[in-house]
Design an enzyme around this catalytic site. Sequence first.
Site, PDB file in Angstrom:
ATOM      1  NE  ARG A  68      21.228  13.485 -13.275  1.00  0.00           N
ATOM      2  CZ  ARG A  68      20.868  12.294 -12.821  1.00  0.00           C
ATOM      3  NH1 ARG A  68      21.475  11.780 -11.765  1.00  0.00           N
ATOM      4  NH2 ARG A  68      19.923  11.596 -13.413  1.00  0.00           N
ATOM      5  CB  ILE A  94      15.906  13.378 -13.039  1.00  0.00           C
ATOM      6  CG1 ILE A  94      17.024  14.119 -13.773  1.00  0.00           C
ATOM      7  CG2 ILE A  94      16.465  12.558 -11.909  1.00  0.00           C
ATOM      8  CD1 ILE A  94      17.795  15.071 -12.873  1.00  0.00           C
ATOM      9  CB  SER A  95      16.786  11.020 -18.287  1.00  0.00           C
ATOM     10  OG  SER A  95      15.476  11.076 -18.798  1.00  0.00           O
ATOM     11  CD  GLN A  96      20.872   5.737 -18.339  1.00  0.00           C
ATOM     12  OE1 GLN A  96      19.942   4.992 -18.626  1.00  0.00           O
ATOM     13  NE2 GLN A  96      22.113   5.305 -18.225  1.00  0.00           N
TER      14      GLN A  96
END
Length: 246
Positions: A68, A94-96
């Site tokens: 990530r 960017i999503s968790q």
Amino acid sequence: MLMEKSNMRRCCFSLLILISWLNLIGAPTPDFSEEPFKAGREDMVARQIEGRGVRDSAVLKAMRAVPRHRLIPRNLRGSAYADRPLPIGHGQTISQPYIVARMTELLELEPEDVVLEVGTGSGYQAAVLAMIVQKVISVEIIAALAGRAREDLATLGFGNITVHHKDGYFGHEADGPYDAIIVTAAAKHIPPPLLAQLKPGGRMVIPVGETGWTQNLILVEKDRDGVVTTRNMLPVRFVPLTREKR
């Protein structure tokens, strides 16, 4: 001399067999097992993802593998595995990690699947999908994000992801229909073009709701006869699905 030619023919034949075999099994899976952030990902999965009930082994393996930190701005890499969304520029996030994992698990993916992603963003969700399925088609309306994600994913070795710069509301009909569709931005309703591009027996996950309010993550299922049903899975907050100006 005849012996050398015979050996050469055998070597060429073996090489052709190897190439054919590689084509059959698809793109090689990138290996990130030796890089220095691996321990951080292991902890992220244990605490944030398994700890919240995600059980799909393929999803957990992908979340442990995908770097990530390589798919976010450099100045945020120290927060790459934190339990929160992160900005990636152009008003996008960017999503968790948990949301990425949960949405992926809801799709119930198989190795031979072809998946459409709407909203490439940084490319992280596409990379997670690509560790599990045969092919990912991802569309992104913001040209700068599409270009950067395309370059970063290629650098990381993801040969089974194709990124297109276009309005995701209309999906990408050319490579459809799809076994699964994932939408990573909140729509005001489920786009009819995406429903049309979902295969019978397929599943779609999409956040639906107004910007600034809590949205609902909807699981859409199309049965073998083409009948569509929806289920509300959990409350979420996503950036809005950006549309082309007409």
